[in-house]
Motif scaffolding. Structure first.
Motif, PDB file in Angstrom:
ATOM      1  N   VAL A  36      38.600  35.540  25.751  1.00 31.16           N
ATOM      2  CA  VAL A  36      38.725  34.107  26.063  1.00 31.16           C
ATOM      3  C   VAL A  36      37.758  33.727  27.183  1.00 31.16           C
ATOM      4  CG1 VAL A  36      40.260  32.324  26.968  1.00 31.16           C
ATOM      5  CG2 VAL A  36      41.103  33.942  25.245  1.00 31.16           C
ATOM      6  N   LEU A  37      37.692  34.556  28.224  1.00 36.85           N
ATOM      7  CA  LEU A  37      36.763  34.277  29.332  1.00 36.85           C
ATOM      8  C   LEU A  37      35.318  34.320  28.849  1.00 36.85           C
ATOM      9  CD1 LEU A  37      38.504  36.370  32.146  1.00 36.85           C
ATOM     10  CD2 LEU A  37      38.418  33.871  31.961  1.00 36.85           C
ATOM     11  N   LYS A  38      35.003  35.252  27.973  1.00 34.23           N
ATOM     12  CA  LYS A  38      33.660  35.332  27.403  1.00 34.23           C
ATOM     13  C   LYS A  38      33.335  34.055  26.634  1.00 34.23           C
ATOM     14  CE  LYS A  38      30.836  38.142  24.258  1.00 34.23           C
ATOM     15  NZ  LYS A  38      30.847  39.319  23.349  1.00 34.23           N
ATOM     16  N   ALA A  39      34.306  33.580  25.841  1.00 36.99           N
ATOM     17  CA  ALA A  39      34.105  32.348  25.073  1.00 36.99           C
ATOM     18  C   ALA A  39      33.913  31.147  25.992  1.00 36.99           C
ATOM     19  CB  ALA A  39      35.301  32.112  24.140  1.00 36.99           C
ATOM     20  N   MET A  40      34.501  31.200  27.191  1.00 36.28           N
ATOM     21  CA  MET A  40      34.364  30.106  28.154  1.00 36.28           C
ATOM     22  C   MET A  40      33.091  30.236  28.994  1.00 36.28           C
ATOM     23  SD  MET A  40      38.373  29.980  29.378  1.00 36.28           S
ATOM     24  CE  MET A  40      38.328  28.467  30.326  1.00 36.28           C
ATOM     25  N   GLY A  41      32.341  31.313  28.770  1.00 38.62           N
ATOM     26  CA  GLY A  41      31.105  31.519  29.519  1.00 38.62           C
ATOM     27  C   GLY A  41      31.336  31.946  30.952  1.00 38.62           C
ATOM     28  N   ILE A  42      32.493  32.561  31.228  1.00 42.08           N
ATOM     29  CA  ILE A  42      32.843  32.992  32.592  1.00 42.08           C
ATOM     30  C   ILE A  42      32.455  34.453  32.782  1.00 42.08           C
ATOM     31  CG2 ILE A  42      34.775  33.437  34.168  1.00 42.08           C
ATOM     32  CD1 ILE A  42      36.139  30.963  32.970  1.00 42.08           C
ATOM     33  N   LYS A  43      31.761  34.741  33.872  1.00 46.30           N
ATOM     34  CA  LYS A  43      31.282  36.079  34.170  1.00 46.30           C
ATOM     35  C   LYS A  43      32.449  37.010  34.461  1.00 46.30           C
ATOM     36  CE  LYS A  43      28.380  39.331  35.756  1.00 46.30           C
ATOM     37  NZ  LYS A  43      27.480  40.096  34.875  1.00 46.30           N
TER      38      LYS A  43
END
Length: 871
Positions: free
Chosen positions: A94-101
């Motif tokens: 989910v964080l990857k999909a949100m572009g969060i490092k």
């Protein structure tokens, strides 16, 4: 103005969220509460901080930890709950999909990564906010590094903030001294042992005075109290180890590019798809994007004139599969069970390219549309639609055998879900995320297309799981039997119902007066708080259980007190009468239709075991335990010239248990048609059959039925008011009497553990995810489910087969008699007086021959001028 970075301790926040929120699962059975809680904390922090950079650090759960030399001690760390473990990779995606490092590094724990990053970013002149549930990170606090500790209580998130000065104020030590404080007092949540005998207050006094454990150790003889001095000397090795465990590495080496942590738009299409999958519907409003477009929408068409509609139906003639839906006029696309005037049109799908929404209009009458849909449906090999029963008023089904209820198929494959709408099925079976803001015609096309495309996939899965025959021979025919039963309805004497309510009101008023007299004052009997005060404070009745909101006045608490306290007995009686009046006397009246009948709904996709449920109203919950409760059945009456014939399976679940277990003693008892409870009592209590007392028979009956439901010694002790030890002996003796049952139940639990599901004689599967839970109570519940589901599920399948047979025979033989109610193991027929004997024979044949077991299926059958008499 300085730029800001937010650093989040991933596992710590997930852990806080997991234990701070109730369990949540999506339609696929994935636990989601930790992910949901993490996201709500994340959004709150981002709104408050508005940072330019963001990074989430995760631990690498591998053999190498930050302090490898203390692995033996660290090995006592409590393993992560399985329900939480499965959410960690989801959170990262989910964080990857949100572009969060995100960062993680073997050999380093998340707090080492955060400690190093916070120190580096502060040196670069940045403001740093660290988000963690771990107070170890307070050692990182400075004038420019803020430690934020979220707490989730009852779904609400509160955050404690600590700069260096705040740490000093709260703990009387500086951030660097906080390490020494933890070394002395320890931290069980992070497996830091501390020094035995030194608590938080003593530790704080020592560090405030000596500033470090090394200096304190050098002055050990001066420490107060004396036990702290002795502890420091005796356990110095633990203090040293604890300090190293508590110390965060702020000079770790690992690859990291600050530019990659630049915070951009996190509300991406990919994230939207994940939020849809996880069913975080209340978070979707944050997105100003559409779900990724599906190519299938290119072949969606809206039809508004007769000529184009005729062309569509002509093209649909002879299609192998027809997927369809019927939708309301100017409203959400919903299953319809209403007047045709409300219908806005239909959806139809029959090939990879043909998906249509056909609307009613001046030259497109709904009656013509439904006729055409019924015609092409009859010519298809498979006619697929969601919730077929709710559409049977509108469709003229010519071939029941080609109907495919998508809702029922999806239910069979996963009976633990709460709904089976087309959006869920599209996502699960077709991998499609449907945009909630889509135009109405697009949604209509999607529902029809999903029925068309998913039906083949669902059918294949039913074959793979061995449930195709269960679907085609039981569940699909049942759709029509339930429809007929709902249309028939059951007649209610409204005058008798009112009279019953009036009688209850008199009883209630009399009980109120008696209760007030015994209490010495009036109060709200329905208020648990006021009732608790009266019973356990004013009247000083012993046995009160104090909770946060007051004394518990639950039924199980009061039932134990009732024999010795008349007021408690009267309160229980009052509750019973009040329930009867509100739920039945008053409640049923609201459901009586213009024809004087109640047309309730019978649902086949609600219970996990396969049992049919009843709603609007729940006619399966009509009281049977008390005479006054049973009296409600008198208001259910047949039409003039008809009588009720009631047939009830005799001990069907015990008979199924006998067959499934193959236990020779139980099978022999049933074949000899002897009193099964008296036989059990004779064998369990070691007394001659003729000498069994009524109490022994009652106890044996409780054990017999309790075994079916996986009862524990504690549960049986509560039911029989005996000690747990006595109950355990009853159960042990029972299993010695019927050893085949013990073997069967053990195998049932092991099968469910190995395969993940319990299964009935007819192949129905009931998933048992509780068996893999980290929670003991959940696992125990799972074991009871694994034992009971094959029995209860098989009994449910048998009554369904009987219903289908009875309904079919009544219609095939042209009888006026009709099936009006099904209540668990009981069928109620409204029989025309000249057809009574025929109806009895049909019931006997169809119910007793519904399944071939090693023991006979028997029914009790009665007639009467109301349901009470017939029962």
């Amino acid at each position: 103005m300085s730029q800001k970075i937010v650093l989040i301790d991933g596992h710590s926040i997930l852990n806080r969220a997991f234990y701070g929120l109730p369990d949540l699962t999506n339609s696929e059975g994935l636990h989601t509460n930790a992910v949901y809680g993490f996201l709500t904390i994340l959004f709150k922090i981002l709104e408050e901080e508005t940072p330019e950079y963001l990074t989430v650090a995760f631990d690498v759960h591998a053999p190498t930890f930050r302090h490898e030399m203390y692995a033996e001690y660290k090995g006592t760390r409590k393993p992560m709950a399985e329900e939480l473990r499965q959410q960690v990779p989801v959170m990262k995606e989910v964080l990857k999909a949100m572009g969060i490092k995100t960062i993680e590094c073997a050999g380093l724990e998340a707090d080492d990564l955060i400690g190093t990053l916070s120190a580096c970013c502060e040196k670069e002149g940045m403001e740093v906010s660290v988000i963690s549930g771990d107070r170890d990170l307070l050692q990182l606090a400075t004038d420019h590094v803020k430690i934020r500790i979220p707490k989730t209580r009852q779904g609400r998130t509160e955050v404690e903030d600590y700069y260096a000065a705040d740490v000093k104020e709260r703990y009387q030590v500086t951030p660097s001294e906080f390490i020494d404080l933890k070394a002395l007092m320890g931290d069980s949540s992070d497996n830091i042992p501390g020094v035995p005998g030194i608590g938080e207050k003593t530790a704080a006094k020592i560090i405030v005075k000596y500033h470090s454990i090394e200096n304190a150790h050098a002055h050990a003889d001066e420490l107060k109290p004396p036990r702290a001095a002795n502890a420091m000397k005796e356990h110095w090795d633990l203090a040293v180890m604890s300090k190293e465990l508590a110390t965060i590495n702020v000079n770790a080496e690992f690859p990291y590019e600050l530019a990659e942590a630049k915070l951009e738009n996190i509300y991406t299409e990919e994230a939207y798809a994940w939020f849809q999958k996880l069913q975080f519907k209340n978070l979707l409003s944050r997105f100003d994007v559409k779900a990724p477009s599906n190519k299938i929408e290119d072949s969606f068409h809206e039809i508004r004139n007769r000529k184009e509609a005729e062309a569509v139906f002509e093209k649909a003639d002879g299609a192998a599969c027809i997927g369809a839906c019927i939708f309301k006029n100017k409203e959400e696309v919903l299953p319809l069970f209403a007047d045709q005037a409300q219908i806005g049109g239909i959806g139809i799908s029959f090939s990879k390219e043909d998906h249509y929404c056909i609307r009613t209009g001046p030259d497109l009458q709904i009656s013509w549309l439904l006729e055409q849909l019924s015609r092409v449906a009859a010519g298809a090999e498979r006619f697929a639609i969601f919730d077929l029963k709710s559409q049977l008023d509108n469709l003229k089904i010519q071939k029941k055998e080609n109907c495919f209820d998508v809702t029922v198929a999806a239910y069979l494959l996963n009976p633990l879900k709460s709904n089976y709408d087309y959006e869920d099925v599209a996502r699960e079976q077709l991998g499609l995320v449907i945009e909630e803001k889509s135009e109405e015609y697009v949604k209509v096309c999607y529902e029809a297309y999903t029925a068309f495309a998913a039906s083949r996939i669902l059918l294949d899965k039913l074959k793979e799981t061995g449930m195709e025959e269960l679907f085609t021979k039981i569940e699909m025919p049942l759709v029509f039997a339930l429809y007929h039963m709902e249309k028939n309805g059951v007649r209610v004497n409204s005058d008798a119902l009112k009279e019953y309510g009036d009688q209850l009101a008199v009883h209630i008023q009399a009980l109120e007066k008696e209760i007030y007299e015994e209490a010495g004052e009036t109060f709200n009997i329905n208020s648990p708080k006021q009732l608790g005060v009266i019973l356990f404070e004013k009247m000083q009745i012993p046995g009160g259980k104090k909770t946060k909101t007051g004394y518990s006045t639950a039924a199980d608490v009061l039932e134990k007190l009732a024999p010795d306290h008349p007021i408690v007995s009267k309160i229980l009686e009052y509750r019973q009468y009040a329930k009867l009046k509100s739920t039945y006397a008053d409640g049923l009246a609201a459901y009586i239709g213009p024809d004087g009948r109640i047309h309730g709904k019978f649902n086949q996709t609600i219970t996990a075991t396969g049992r049919i449920s009843s709603t609007e109203p729940n006619l399966q919950n009509i009281p049977v335990r008390t005479e006054l409760g049973r009296m409600i059945r008198k208001v259910f009456v047949p039409e003039e010239g008809y009588v009720f014939v009631d047939a009830d399976y005799s001990q069907i679940e015990l008979r199924v248990l006998a067959h499934c277990s193959g236990d020779a003693h139980l099978i022999e008892a049933y074949r000899e048609a002897r009193d099964i409870h008296r036989i059990t009592a004779s064998q369990v209590f070691h007394v001659p059959f003729a000498d069994v007392t009524d109490q022994q028979r009652r106890n044996a009956k409780a054990v017999n039925f309790g075994i079916v439901y996986g009862i524990s010694s504690f549960g049986l002790s509560q039911d029989l008011s005996i000690t747990r030890k006595e109950a355990a002996k009853y159960i042990d003796d029972y299993f010695q009497t019927y050893p085949g049952i013990k073997t069967f139940l053990d195998h049932a639990v092991q099968h469910a553990k190995d395969q993940g599901y319990a299964v009935t004689l007819f192949g129905r599967r009931r998933p048992v995810p509780e068996l893999s839970s980290s929670n003991f109570m959940q696992r125990s519940f799972g074991e009871r489910v694994a034992m009971n589901s094959p029995i209860q599920g098989t009994a449910a399948d048998i009554i369904k087969i009987a219903m289908i047979g009875v309904d079919r025979r009544l219609k095939e033989e042209g009888l006026k008699s009709r099936l009006v109610l099904q209540v668990h193991d009981e069928l109620l027929i409204e029989a025309e007086q000249t057809e009574v004997e025929t109806v009895k024979e049909i019931l006997r044949q169809e119910m007793e021959q519904a399944a071939s077991l090693d023991v006979p299926l028997e029914i009790d059958m009665h007639t009467g001028d109301n349901w009470y008499e017939a029962k």
